[in-house]
Design a protein around this motif. Sequence first.
Motif, mmCIF file in Angstrom:
data_model
loop_
_atom_site.group_PDB
_atom_site.id
_atom_site.type_symbol
_atom_site.label_atom_id
_atom_site.label_comp_id
_atom_site.label_asym_id
_atom_site.label_seq_id
_atom_site.Cartn_x
_atom_site.Cartn_y
_atom_site.Cartn_z
ATOM 1 N N SER A 1 -4.553 -9.722 -3.167
ATOM 2 C CA SER A 1 -3.664 -10.957 -3.700
ATOM 3 C C SER A 1 -2.934 -10.400 -4.793
ATOM 4 O O SER A 1 -1.743 -10.947 -4.871
ATOM 5 C CB SER A 1 -4.626 -12.190 -4.157
ATOM 6 O OG SER A 1 -5.389 -11.860 -5.101
ATOM 7 N N LEU A 2 -3.451 -9.535 -5.789
ATOM 8 C CA LEU A 2 -2.715 -8.999 -6.770
ATOM 9 C C LEU A 2 -1.281 -8.336 -6.165
ATOM 10 O O LEU A 2 -0.330 -8.194 -6.851
ATOM 11 C CB LEU A 2 -3.483 -8.196 -7.647
ATOM 12 C CG LEU A 2 -2.870 -7.737 -9.049
ATOM 13 C CD1 LEU A 2 -2.504 -8.897 -9.749
ATOM 14 C CD2 LEU A 2 -3.987 -6.998 -9.966
ATOM 15 N N VAL A 3 -1.682 -7.384 -5.217
ATOM 16 C CA VAL A 3 -0.408 -6.462 -4.550
ATOM 17 C C VAL A 3 0.382 -7.623 -3.941
ATOM 18 O O VAL A 3 1.800 -7.032 -4.250
ATOM 19 C CB VAL A 3 -1.239 -5.730 -3.548
ATOM 20 C CG1 VAL A 3 0.028 -5.038 -2.733
ATOM 21 C CG2 VAL A 3 -2.046 -4.701 -4.354
ATOM 22 N N ARG A 4 0.061 -8.676 -3.539
ATOM 23 C CA ARG A 4 1.078 -9.542 -2.944
ATOM 24 C C ARG A 4 1.882 -10.049 -4.178
ATOM 25 O O ARG A 4 3.272 -10.297 -3.943
ATOM 26 C CB ARG A 4 0.454 -10.784 -2.240
ATOM 27 C CG ARG A 4 -0.217 -10.110 -0.885
ATOM 28 C CD ARG A 4 -0.372 -11.538 -0.063
ATOM 29 N NE ARG A 4 -1.565 -12.167 -0.411
ATOM 30 C CZ ARG A 4 -2.845 -11.845 -0.308
ATOM 31 N NH1 ARG A 4 -3.442 -10.954 0.545
ATOM 32 N NH2 ARG A 4 -3.846 -12.721 -0.573
ATOM 33 N N GLU A 5 1.140 -10.305 -5.171
ATOM 34 C CA GLU A 5 2.040 -10.960 -6.463
ATOM 35 C C GLU A 5 2.795 -9.782 -7.057
ATOM 36 O O GLU A 5 3.842 -10.190 -7.659
ATOM 37 C CB GLU A 5 0.925 -11.623 -7.351
ATOM 38 C CG GLU A 5 0.110 -12.774 -6.800
ATOM 39 C CD GLU A 5 -0.781 -13.264 -8.094
ATOM 40 O OE1 GLU A 5 -0.455 -12.774 -9.130
ATOM 41 O OE2 GLU A 5 -1.782 -13.991 -7.488
ATOM 42 N N CYS A 6 2.134 -8.765 -7.091
ATOM 43 C CA CYS A 6 3.210 -7.490 -7.927
ATOM 44 C C CYS A 6 3.358 -6.432 -7.007
ATOM 45 O O CYS A 6 2.487 -5.333 -7.049
ATOM 46 C CB CYS A 6 2.281 -6.983 -8.967
ATOM 47 S SG CYS A 6 1.846 -8.592 -10.150
ATOM 48 N N PRO A 7 4.225 -6.537 -6.143
ATOM 49 C CA PRO A 7 4.344 -5.151 -4.829
ATOM 50 C C PRO A 7 4.574 -3.958 -5.820
ATOM 51 O O PRO A 7 5.267 -4.070 -6.758
ATOM 52 C CB PRO A 7 5.870 -5.683 -4.094
ATOM 53 C CG PRO A 7 5.619 -7.163 -4.641
ATOM 54 C CD PRO A 7 5.192 -7.761 -5.859
ATOM 55 N N GLY A 8 4.074 -3.009 -5.530
ATOM 56 C CA GLY A 8 4.181 -1.747 -5.945
ATOM 57 C C GLY A 8 3.174 -1.232 -6.860
ATOM 58 O O GLY A 8 3.177 -0.031 -7.208
ATOM 59 N N ILE A 9 2.196 -2.021 -7.230
ATOM 60 C CA ILE A 9 1.160 -1.595 -7.965
ATOM 61 C C ILE A 9 0.166 -0.793 -7.108
ATOM 62 O O ILE A 9 0.199 -0.870 -5.959
ATOM 63 C CB ILE A 9 0.325 -2.719 -8.530
ATOM 64 C CG1 ILE A 9 -0.378 -3.679 -7.665
ATOM 65 C CG2 ILE A 9 1.129 -3.427 -9.524
ATOM 66 C CD1 ILE A 9 -1.160 -4.581 -8.072
ATOM 67 N N GLU A 10 -0.599 0.105 -7.841
ATOM 68 C CA GLU A 10 -1.631 0.935 -7.075
ATOM 69 C C GLU A 10 -2.933 0.285 -7.346
ATOM 70 O O GLU A 10 -3.558 0.459 -8.081
ATOM 71 C CB GLU A 10 -1.360 2.197 -7.640
ATOM 72 C CG GLU A 10 -0.332 2.899 -7.563
ATOM 73 C CD GLU A 10 -0.334 4.504 -8.066
ATOM 74 O OE1 GLU A 10 -1.207 5.201 -7.871
ATOM 75 O OE2 GLU A 10 0.601 4.580 -9.316
ATOM 76 N N PRO A 11 -3.363 -0.303 -6.094
ATOM 77 C CA PRO A 11 -4.833 -1.061 -6.085
ATOM 78 C C PRO A 11 -6.025 0.113 -6.012
ATOM 79 O O PRO A 11 -5.722 1.052 -5.310
ATOM 80 C CB PRO A 11 -4.962 -1.943 -5.068
ATOM 81 C CG PRO A 11 -3.889 -1.244 -3.985
ATOM 82 C CD PRO A 11 -2.942 -0.579 -4.842
ATOM 83 N N VAL A 12 -7.137 0.058 -6.758
ATOM 84 C CA VAL A 12 -8.140 1.060 -6.750
ATOM 85 C C VAL A 12 -9.331 -0.093 -6.564
ATOM 86 O O VAL A 12 -9.717 -0.677 -7.842
ATOM 87 C CB VAL A 12 -8.202 1.977 -7.665
ATOM 88 C CG1 VAL A 12 -9.630 2.939 -7.523
ATOM 89 C CG2 VAL A 12 -7.177 2.831 -7.432
#
Length: 207
Positions: free
Chosen positions: A46-57
């Motif tokens: 959900s965070l990636v959808r809100e903040c496109p371009g972040i790198e999730p780990v």
Amino acid sequence: MELFLAGRRVLVTGAGKGIGRGTVQALHATGARVVAVSRTQADLDSLVRECPGIEPVCVDLGDWEATERALGSVGPVDLLVNNAAVALLQPFLEVTKEAFDRSFEVNLRAVIQVSQGALDMLTKVMALELGPHKIRVNAVNPTVVMTSMGQATWSDPHKAKTMLNRIPLGKFAEVEHVVNAILFLLSDRSGMTTGSTLPVEGGFWAC
């Protein structure tokens, strides 16, 4: 105030919820390149959808070997927000071994002060050792913050009254208050600040 964080690579732990999530969102808005670490994949999605371009780990930082594997390929970062924590609220005499291994925060004020004092001293020691490498180390010390967990815990006005009576400003911190303090300490605006602990608590510790 311009913080000049655009383009800088920031790793944020505990990024899925609360203060960590708010920090990721604020950093993303500044143009920073964010590596968001959480143990919950759904929160990262959900965070990636809100903040496109972040790198999730996705990794549980309590597992040292898994953390080494997960972060070993992340590469260099410019800034670190070490936010991951767990709060298991139990009376001190009832704390189990499992709970103690996972958390120092229990609902006995003396123990909270001891654990906070240990983290504050660690901050100072790291600042002394890392300063010659041009690395600054600071801590942000809030009391009650109205995250979803904070709201669930302190929504009862009778329970909240005892704590609020000790806060000169008469209110609990919101997530944005803590995030703003974090952003300031990450920025070059605090370039001569290291080994410091920044309280975000409305004057609670002044009482």
